[in-house]
Design a protein around this motif. Structure first.
Motif, short mmCIF file in Angstrom:
data_model
loop_
_atom_site.label_atom_id
_atom_site.label_comp_id
_atom_site.label_asym_id
_atom_site.label_seq_id
_atom_site.Cartn_x
_atom_site.Cartn_y
_atom_site.Cartn_z
N ILE A 5 92.88 -20.69 49.23
CA ILE A 5 91.67 -20.66 48.41
C ILE A 5 90.97 -21.57 49.08
O ILE A 5 90.82 -22.18 50.43
CB ILE A 5 91.52 -22.22 46.80
CG1 ILE A 5 92.65 -21.08 46.33
CG2 ILE A 5 90.47 -22.45 46.66
CD1 ILE A 5 93.08 -22.88 45.49
N VAL A 6 89.59 -20.61 49.07
CA VAL A 6 88.63 -21.09 50.04
C VAL A 6 87.18 -21.01 49.33
O VAL A 6 87.06 -20.94 48.11
CB VAL A 6 87.65 -20.27 50.75
CG1 VAL A 6 86.79 -20.54 51.89
CG2 VAL A 6 88.82 -19.70 51.78
N ALA A 7 87.17 -22.73 49.10
CA ALA A 7 86.58 -23.80 47.92
C ALA A 7 85.14 -23.71 48.40
O ALA A 7 85.17 -24.85 49.44
CB ALA A 7 87.03 -25.17 47.35
N GLY A 8 84.28 -24.42 47.76
CA GLY A 8 82.80 -24.20 48.59
C GLY A 8 82.08 -26.16 47.95
O GLY A 8 81.77 -25.52 46.59
N ASN A 9 82.16 -26.99 49.07
CA ASN A 9 81.19 -28.91 48.54
C ASN A 9 80.23 -27.92 48.65
O ASN A 9 80.31 -27.94 49.44
CB ASN A 9 81.99 -29.65 48.84
CG ASN A 9 81.99 -30.64 47.99
OD1 ASN A 9 81.60 -30.75 47.20
ND2 ASN A 9 82.33 -31.62 48.96
N TRP A 10 79.45 -28.18 47.48
CA TRP A 10 77.38 -27.69 47.99
C TRP A 10 77.13 -28.82 47.98
O TRP A 10 76.17 -29.33 48.42
CB TRP A 10 77.12 -26.98 46.75
CG TRP A 10 77.47 -25.35 46.80
CD1 TRP A 10 78.22 -25.29 47.50
CD2 TRP A 10 76.45 -24.68 45.67
NE1 TRP A 10 78.36 -23.14 47.15
CE2 TRP A 10 77.61 -23.04 46.09
CE3 TRP A 10 75.59 -24.38 45.30
CZ2 TRP A 10 76.73 -22.11 45.71
CZ3 TRP A 10 75.75 -24.10 44.41
CH2 TRP A 10 75.94 -22.09 44.76
N LYS A 11 78.06 -30.37 47.42
CA LYS A 11 77.51 -31.92 47.80
C LYS A 11 75.81 -32.17 46.74
O LYS A 11 75.99 -30.76 45.92
CB LYS A 11 77.72 -32.06 48.69
CG LYS A 11 79.31 -31.94 49.91
CD LYS A 11 79.09 -32.67 51.14
CE LYS A 11 80.11 -32.43 51.65
NZ LYS A 11 80.51 -32.96 52.92
N VAL A 38 93.64 -13.95 48.15
CA VAL A 38 93.01 -14.70 48.52
C VAL A 38 91.20 -15.34 47.44
O VAL A 38 90.73 -14.74 46.56
CB VAL A 38 91.67 -14.78 49.76
CG1 VAL A 38 90.21 -15.56 50.28
CG2 VAL A 38 92.59 -14.88 50.87
N THR A 39 91.71 -16.71 47.01
CA THR A 39 90.48 -17.31 45.54
C THR A 39 89.69 -18.23 46.37
O THR A 39 89.74 -18.80 46.76
CB THR A 39 90.84 -18.01 44.11
OG1 THR A 39 92.62 -17.42 44.31
CG2 THR A 39 90.73 -18.23 43.60
N LEU A 40 87.84 -18.08 45.60
CA LEU A 40 86.91 -18.48 46.02
C LEU A 40 87.16 -19.27 44.89
O LEU A 40 86.84 -18.77 43.81
CB LEU A 40 85.67 -17.41 45.75
CG LEU A 40 85.68 -16.62 47.47
CD1 LEU A 40 84.15 -15.46 47.35
CD2 LEU A 40 86.35 -17.03 48.97
N ILE A 41 86.12 -20.72 45.36
CA ILE A 41 85.43 -21.57 44.67
C ILE A 41 84.25 -22.13 44.64
O ILE A 41 84.39 -22.91 46.56
CB ILE A 41 86.93 -22.67 44.24
CG1 ILE A 41 88.30 -22.33 44.16
CG2 ILE A 41 86.27 -23.90 42.97
CD1 ILE A 41 89.01 -22.63 43.81
N LEU A 42 83.45 -21.96 43.76
CA LEU A 42 82.16 -22.65 44.28
C LEU A 42 82.02 -24.05 43.31
O LEU A 42 82.50 -24.15 42.27
CB LEU A 42 81.02 -21.56 43.74
CG LEU A 42 81.11 -20.55 44.14
CD1 LEU A 42 79.82 -19.77 44.29
CD2 LEU A 42 80.77 -20.30 46.04
N ALA A 43 81.66 -25.12 43.85
CA ALA A 43 81.36 -26.60 43.77
C ALA A 43 79.80 -26.80 43.88
O ALA A 43 79.67 -27.17 44.51
CB ALA A 43 82.35 -27.80 44.28
N PRO A 44 79.39 -26.67 43.02
CA PRO A 44 77.68 -26.82 42.42
C PRO A 44 77.74 -27.91 41.96
O PRO A 44 78.67 -28.49 41.71
CB PRO A 44 76.69 -25.66 41.79
CG PRO A 44 78.06 -25.12 41.20
CD PRO A 44 79.18 -26.20 41.56
N PRO A 45 76.65 -28.94 41.69
CA PRO A 45 76.37 -29.87 41.33
C PRO A 45 76.79 -30.10 40.23
O PRO A 45 76.32 -28.50 39.31
CB PRO A 45 74.93 -30.07 41.89
CG PRO A 45 74.36 -29.64 43.01
CD PRO A 45 75.67 -27.93 42.84
N PHE A 46 77.20 -30.67 39.04
CA PHE A 46 76.56 -30.93 37.67
C PHE A 46 75.89 -29.79 36.48
O PHE A 46 76.10 -29.29 36.01
CB PHE A 46 76.84 -32.46 37.12
CG PHE A 46 77.94 -32.91 37.10
CD1 PHE A 46 79.42 -32.83 36.71
CD2 PHE A 46 77.58 -34.31 37.91
CE1 PHE A 46 80.28 -33.62 36.94
CE2 PHE A 46 79.11 -34.66 37.91
CZ PHE A 46 79.89 -34.83 37.80
#
Ligand code: PGA
Length: 251
Positions: A5-11, A38-46
């Motif tokens: 997994i590659v996850a992006g934490n945008w903070k 490989v799975t991509l995950i994006l973590a944007p603000p709420f």
């Protein structure tokens, strides 16, 4: 075979439209091909979750960066795990060091968040990691052991199978100072052995353990080459689609 997994934490970055543009750019580049498994995950603000869900294809995951430690009610400003799930997000980051530090989140509170996230059907990305002082004192393994043990208290093996672990040494986050490949591998191995003790070797072997802390396109390859490093939780470098995809392509 465990998932990479590659996850992006945008903070706390990107206004809504910038976030949508970034998600579009990630989708476009990911469409050109990713390494197998490989799975991509994006973590944007709420605020961006529901809008970005409309953009992402099924094979790119969506995560919140946090959720509340209560189910519902008079908790002004909080967002529950069920609310996160209702946007279409499948994941939630829990226990990021910035929340442990600035929001004084305790192990007991994180344990509650994990349980609520699991019952909402979310897969938590549970973060652990020592600070510089703890690393210099040589107590980093003990600190991480405790975070895992207390954070995962009373979580069954069946529930745990939905959890992703992220090891993020606090001294490496946003500092440009990355853990060496050996430091990362040693801690990931240590975490996996601890999980073995809690959930058995099959489940521990199937657990995805991500590295986070100044991971970028030039160091991702050597970090991901370690047998117990199954990908990354990426902060700064996830804000540029080219860099984020270069990291995903460095397996
Ligand atoms: P960084 O952040 O990649 O900017 O160091 C990682 C994280 O905090 O998840």
């Amino acid at each position: 075979m465990r998932r990479k997994i590659v996850a992006g934490n945008w903070k706390m970055n990107t206004l809504l439209q910038d976030g949508k543009d970034l998600a579009e750019a990630v989708k476009k580049k990911a469409g050109q091909g990713l390494p197998e498994n490989v799975t991509l995950i994006l973590a944007p603000p709420f605020t961006h979750l529901a809008g970005i869900k409309q953009i992402l294809p099924d094979n790119i995951g969506l995560a919140a960066q946090n959720c509340a430690s209560e189910n519902s009610g008079a908790f002004t400003g909080e967002v529950s795990a069920a609310m996160v799930a209702s946007t279409g997000a499948e994941y939630v980051i829990i226990g990021h060091s910035e929340r442990r530090l600035y929001n004084k989140e305790t192990d007991a509170e994180l344990n509650k968040k994990l349980k609520l996230a699991l019952s909402a059907g979310l897969s938590p990305i549970f973060c652990c990691g020592e600070n510089l002082h703890e690393r210099e004192k040589g107590i980093h393994s003990e600190v991480v052991r405790k975070q895992i043990e207390l954070g995962l208290a009373d979580i069954s093996e069946e529930e745990f199978k939905n959890i992703i672990i992220a090891y993020e040494p606090v001294w490496a986050i946003g500092t440009g100072q990355t853990a060496t490949p050996d430091q990362a591998q040693d801690m990931h191995r240590f975490i996996r052995i601890q999980l073995e003790g809690m959930y058995g070797s099959k489940t521990a072997g199937d657990t995805t353990i991500l590295y986070g802390g100044s991971c970028n396109p030039s160091n991702a390859g050597v970090l991901f080459a370690n047998s117990d490093v199954d990908g990354g939780l990426i902060g700064g470098a996830s804000l540029k689609a080219d860099d984020f995809l270069a990291i995903a392509n460095s397996f």
